[in-house]
Design an enzyme around this catalytic site. Structure first.
Site, mmCIF file in Angstrom:
data_model
loop_
_atom_site.group_PDB
_atom_site.id
_atom_site.type_symbol
_atom_site.label_atom_id
_atom_site.label_comp_id
_atom_site.label_asym_id
_atom_site.label_seq_id
_atom_site.Cartn_x
_atom_site.Cartn_y
_atom_site.Cartn_z
ATOM 1 N N GLY A 1 -6.220 -20.994 -35.609
ATOM 2 C CA GLY A 1 -5.203 -21.118 -34.577
ATOM 3 C C GLY A 1 -5.786 -21.932 -33.423
ATOM 4 O O GLY A 1 -6.954 -21.796 -33.087
ATOM 5 N N ARG B 1 -10.466 -15.088 -51.682
ATOM 6 C CA ARG B 1 -11.401 -16.180 -51.984
ATOM 7 C C ARG B 1 -12.825 -15.712 -52.300
ATOM 8 O O ARG B 1 -13.640 -16.484 -52.767
ATOM 9 C CB ARG B 1 -11.415 -17.184 -50.821
ATOM 10 N N GLN C 1 -2.875 0.175 -43.255
ATOM 11 C CA GLN C 1 -1.775 -0.790 -43.287
ATOM 12 C C GLN C 1 -1.479 -1.011 -44.766
ATOM 13 O O GLN C 1 -2.209 -1.721 -45.459
ATOM 14 C CB GLN C 1 -2.190 -2.104 -42.616
ATOM 15 N N ALA D 1 -7.746 -5.105 -43.494
ATOM 16 C CA ALA D 1 -6.846 -4.655 -44.556
ATOM 17 C C ALA D 1 -6.649 -5.708 -45.627
ATOM 18 O O ALA D 1 -6.204 -5.410 -46.730
ATOM 19 C CB ALA D 1 -5.498 -4.254 -43.957
ATOM 20 N N ASN E 1 -8.939 -20.142 -31.864
ATOM 21 C CA ASN E 1 -8.845 -18.692 -31.685
ATOM 22 C C ASN E 1 -9.840 -18.006 -32.618
ATOM 23 O O ASN E 1 -9.798 -18.207 -33.832
ATOM 24 C CB ASN E 1 -7.413 -18.251 -32.024
ATOM 25 N N ASN F 1 -48.079 12.943 -66.311
ATOM 26 C CA ASN F 1 -47.455 13.976 -65.474
ATOM 27 C C ASN F 1 -46.219 14.600 -66.099
ATOM 28 O O ASN F 1 -45.680 15.563 -65.584
ATOM 29 C CB ASN F 1 -47.085 13.387 -64.106
ATOM 30 N N TYR F 2 -45.774 14.066 -67.248
ATOM 31 C CA TYR F 2 -44.486 14.488 -67.798
ATOM 32 C C TYR F 2 -44.671 14.983 -69.219
ATOM 33 O O TYR F 2 -45.230 14.287 -70.068
ATOM 34 C CB TYR F 2 -43.558 13.263 -67.771
ATOM 35 N N GLU G 1 -0.742 -21.518 -34.757
ATOM 36 C CA GLU G 1 -1.447 -21.421 -36.034
ATOM 37 C C GLU G 1 -1.484 -22.790 -36.699
ATOM 38 O O GLU G 1 -0.540 -23.568 -36.587
ATOM 39 C CB GLU G 1 -0.732 -20.418 -36.944
#
Ligand code: UD1
Ligand code: CA
Length: 481
Positions: free
Chosen positions: A148, A16, A76, A11, A179, A395-396, A163
């Site tokens: 953390g 940065r 959220q 969320a 963590n 072709n066109y 933290e």
């Protein structure tokens, strides 16, 4: 038992990145970061996979709808922290009638493109085997700045997470076990703990990390699973880190192919997307990009300086300095240099699309050659036909596209323009410089150009005094001499 729910947090704004595109939608080696995470979660076969969206939710949803239609989203609205994100998502899933009260909930983040399914499986197993209330995926890193830190007790058990921004104790800041932001939780215990989170911390947020200490204080088991390769949990926050992650993903794919029998001359300049398949004894020359649903058969040589997307390259074919999308290149066919093959191009066995040739929706038969400087569009060419240099399939007509059918054993002279629709029969020839309108019967020669005119001594009369005139005069005198 498979997890009940895999929840991917995405969320945040990703400030940065300095981008108008949501961070998790930025691509690393051809796939969005969120896509990489979702691919890694696939083997878990969770009952529900849900991405928590906030910033640019519509773009993230559109992205999911196109590649991952089974993945749900929860919103959220305001980002009040990782714990808040999980709490809000569980409430929404509950309100949507999903049973998220039992089993295992895994929480991941959308900005870790290097994560592998083996690591997720190890985390899930460690959690189930330990009978833990929560298991956190950790990593030992050289520089733990921003992460953390994992606090462990004397017995080695996990006490909680501090933290970086909240760490006041030097001893905590010195911890190198961090963590990853990925966890497995017992669903019921998680929900209970989320309800008791506070915002009493440096960022004024509901920290998901605090759930661990709460569960531990309640007397539950909190475990950790240490990832073997810390790169896997590297979170991408800016474009420098995105480039690092892309390189690591590239190296991983290249290594897999090399171990499976593919020669990659210069892995540093070879970018192969995960979706590409390559047979043994293929050689990939430097500066080559293989993308999408591309497949290369045994013994083919691709590159240098080549980009293929959604192409099939046959056995022992050669593709040099070329770009192709949605093309099928036959066995022992040759392409390049400087060839551009667009969708619907099919080259037969030993066919050739040579220098400065562009093709679109062109089916070229076995052994047929378009060696130089030509455009072949909306055409079907038989076997063993040669298309002379600088031939154009017109072709066109400015409004609609028309098809050309060229038979087998045909010789199209250099600089022919074939105005479609046209049918050139088997074994027919066209004279160089012809503008072919309509059809040429089998075995006939079509010549459609003004007859040559000689204007005698024009240069001597009209360009008197020039080098040309002087040399011409001398030549004529010699001849008469
Ligand atoms: C978080 C962890 C930290 C860990 C690090 C790993 C917490 C409090 N801290 O810190 O321990 O080392 O990840 O990378 O969890 N997000 C939301 N809604 C929010 C807040 C965040 O969806 O309200 C999403 C973000 O988009 C991102 C992820 O959660 O994908 C992590 O958030 P972020 O703010 O980057 O957490 P960190 O400070 O890195
Ligand atoms: Ca982060």
């Amino acid at each position: 038992m498979a997890p009940t729910l895999v929840l991917i947090l995405a969320a945040g704004e990703g400030t940065r990145m300095r981008s108008s595109l949501a961070k998790v939608l930025h691509e690393a080696n051809g796939r969005s970061m969120l896509g990489h995470v979702l691919e890694a979660t696939r083997p878990l076969a969770a009952s529900t996979t849900c991405v928590v969206v906030g910033h640019q939710r519509d773009r993230v949803r559109t992205h999911l709808a196109s590649g991952y239609p089974d993945v749900r989203t929860a919103v959220q609205d305001e980002q009040h922290g990782t714990g808040h994100a999980v709490r809000v998502a569980l409430e929404q899933l509950d309100a949507d009638g999903l049973d998220v009260h039992a089993g295992t909930v895994m929480v991941l983040t959308g900005d870790t493109p290097l994560l592998t399914s083996a690591t997720l499986d190890a985390l899930h197993r460690a959690h189930v085997d330990a009978g833990a209330a929560a298991t956190v995926l950790t990593a030992i890193v050289d520089d733990a700045t921003g992460y953390g830190r994992i606090l462990r007790g004397a017995d080695g058990g996990v006490l909680g997470i501090v933290e970086h921004k909240d760490a006041t104790d030097e001893a905590h800041l010195a911890i190198t076990e961090i963590n990853s932001g990925m966890y497995a939780f017992d669903a019921a215990l998680l929900r209970d703990a989320l309800g008791r989170l506070t915002t009493d911390n440096a960022q004024g947020e509901e920290y998901l990390t605090d759930v661990l200490a709460i569960l531990r204080a309640d007397g539950h088991r909190v475990a950790a699973s240490v990832v073997a390769d810390a790169d896997e949990v590297m979170g991408v926050n800016d474009r420098v880190q995105l480039a690092v992650a892309s390189r690591l993903l590239r190296d991983r794919v290249n290594e897999r192919h090399m171990r499976a029998g593919v020669t990659i001359i210069d892995p540093g300049t070879t970018w192969i997307e995960d979706s590409v398949t390559i047979a043994r004894d293929v050689v990939i020359e430097p500066n080559t990009f293989l993308r999408g649903a591309t497949h290369i058969d045994e013994g083919a040589v691709v590159g240098p300086d080549t980009m293929l997307r959604d192409c099939r390259v046959g056995a022992a074919a050669s593709v040099v300095k070329s770009q192709a999308t949605g093309a099928a290149i036959g066995a022992r066919a040759t392409v390049g240099p400087y060839t551009y093959l667009r969708p619907g191009t099919v080259l037969g066995e030993q066919a050739k699309a040579g220098a400065y040739v562009e093709m679109k929706a062109a089916v070229v038969g076995n052994g047929s050659k378009v060696p130089h400087l030509s455009y072949v569009g909306d055409a079907e060419i038989g076997d063993d036909t040669n298309i002379g240099a600088a031939t154009i399939f017109a072709n066109y007509d400015g409004v609609a596209k028309h098809r050309t059918i060229v038979g087998s054993g045909v010789r199209i002279g250099s600089d022919t323009v074939i105005v479609a629709p046209a049918i050139i029969g088997d074994g027919a020839y066209t004279g160089a410089g012809s503008v072919v309108t309509g059809s040429v019967p089998a075995g006939s020669l079509a010549v459609a150009r003004a007859a040559m005119r000689i204007i005698d001594r024009w240069v001597l009369r009209r360009r008197e005094g020039t080098t040309s005139a002087t040399l011409a005069q001398a030549a004529l005198e010699r001849d008469q001499g």
